[in-house]
Motif scaffolding. Structure first.
Motif, PDB file in Angstrom:
ATOM      1  N   ASP A 172      -4.080   2.251  -7.391  1.00  9.34           N
ATOM      2  CA  ASP A 172      -3.872   3.175  -6.277  1.00  9.34           C
ATOM      3  C   ASP A 172      -4.733   4.151  -6.819  1.00  9.34           C
ATOM      4  O   ASP A 172      -4.469   5.031  -7.731  1.00  9.34           O
ATOM      5  CB  ASP A 172      -2.369   3.553  -6.131  1.00  9.34           C
ATOM      6  CG  ASP A 172      -2.037   4.525  -5.248  1.00  9.34           C
ATOM      7  OD1 ASP A 172      -2.802   4.961  -4.553  1.00  9.34           O
ATOM      8  OD2 ASP A 172      -0.839   4.742  -5.206  1.00  9.34           O
ATOM      9  N   ASN A 195     -12.354   4.782  -2.378  1.00  8.86           N
ATOM     10  CA  ASN A 195     -11.791   3.577  -2.687  1.00  8.86           C
ATOM     11  C   ASN A 195     -12.117   2.463  -2.564  1.00  8.86           C
ATOM     12  O   ASN A 195     -13.265   2.317  -2.305  1.00  8.86           O
ATOM     13  CB  ASN A 195     -10.321   3.749  -1.944  1.00  8.86           C
ATOM     14  CG  ASN A 195     -10.772   3.715  -0.607  1.00  8.86           C
ATOM     15  OD1 ASN A 195     -11.496   2.682  -0.034  1.00  8.86           O
ATOM     16  ND2 ASN A 195      -9.854   4.225   0.201  1.00  8.86           N
ATOM     17  N   LYS A 198      -7.025  -0.266  -1.812  1.00 11.42           N
ATOM     18  CA  LYS A 198      -6.636   1.177  -2.164  1.00 11.42           C
ATOM     19  C   LYS A 198      -7.097   1.955  -3.393  1.00 11.42           C
ATOM     20  O   LYS A 198      -6.574   2.777  -3.973  1.00 11.42           O
ATOM     21  CB  LYS A 198      -5.053   1.345  -1.792  1.00 11.42           C
ATOM     22  CG  LYS A 198      -4.963   1.036  -0.405  1.00 11.42           C
ATOM     23  CD  LYS A 198      -3.592   1.192   0.116  1.00 11.42           C
ATOM     24  CE  LYS A 198      -3.143   0.838   1.224  1.00 11.42           C
ATOM     25  NZ  LYS A 198      -1.734   0.672   1.699  1.00 11.42           N
TER      26      LYS A 198
END
Length: 102
Positions: free
Chosen positions: A46, A63, A92
């Motif tokens: 993340d 990302n 992500k």
């Protein structure tokens, strides 16, 4: 089949094709954030959890899904990454190897 030669001529290529297809569709495992390669590249599943003090090159919007090394299609949640040995990374996610997709 009329002859052994014809049998071999038709079955060997078919067997090779099936074997290749099976290995191509086998999914690589997801990269472990605690693996040596992931730690070395600062990989996080993340990107919002990237330590910006430790990695000042990170910026919002960078990302894995927007990286050249991400080998998936637009919209794929996970795909293989060239920087992490073909292991699957989260779209992500983020790491130091991030390079903008052309």
């Amino acid at each position: 089949m009329k002859t052994r030669r014809q049998f071999i001529f038709y079955t060997i290529p078919a067997a090779l094709t099936l074997g290749h297809t099976a290995s191509a569709t086998a999914q690589a495992s997801h990269v472990d954030e605690n693996s040596a390669a992931a730690i070395a590249l600062g990989y996080k599943n993340d990107a919002s959890k990237v330590d910006t003090k430790k990695y000042p090159v990170y910026a919002a919007g960078k990302n894995c899904g927007s990286c050249t090394l991400f080998q998936g299609k637009a919209g794929d949640a996970w795909a293989a990454c060239g920087a992490l040995g073909g292991k699957q990374v989260n779209a992500k996610g983020w790491c130091l190897a991030w390079a903008k997709k052309a």
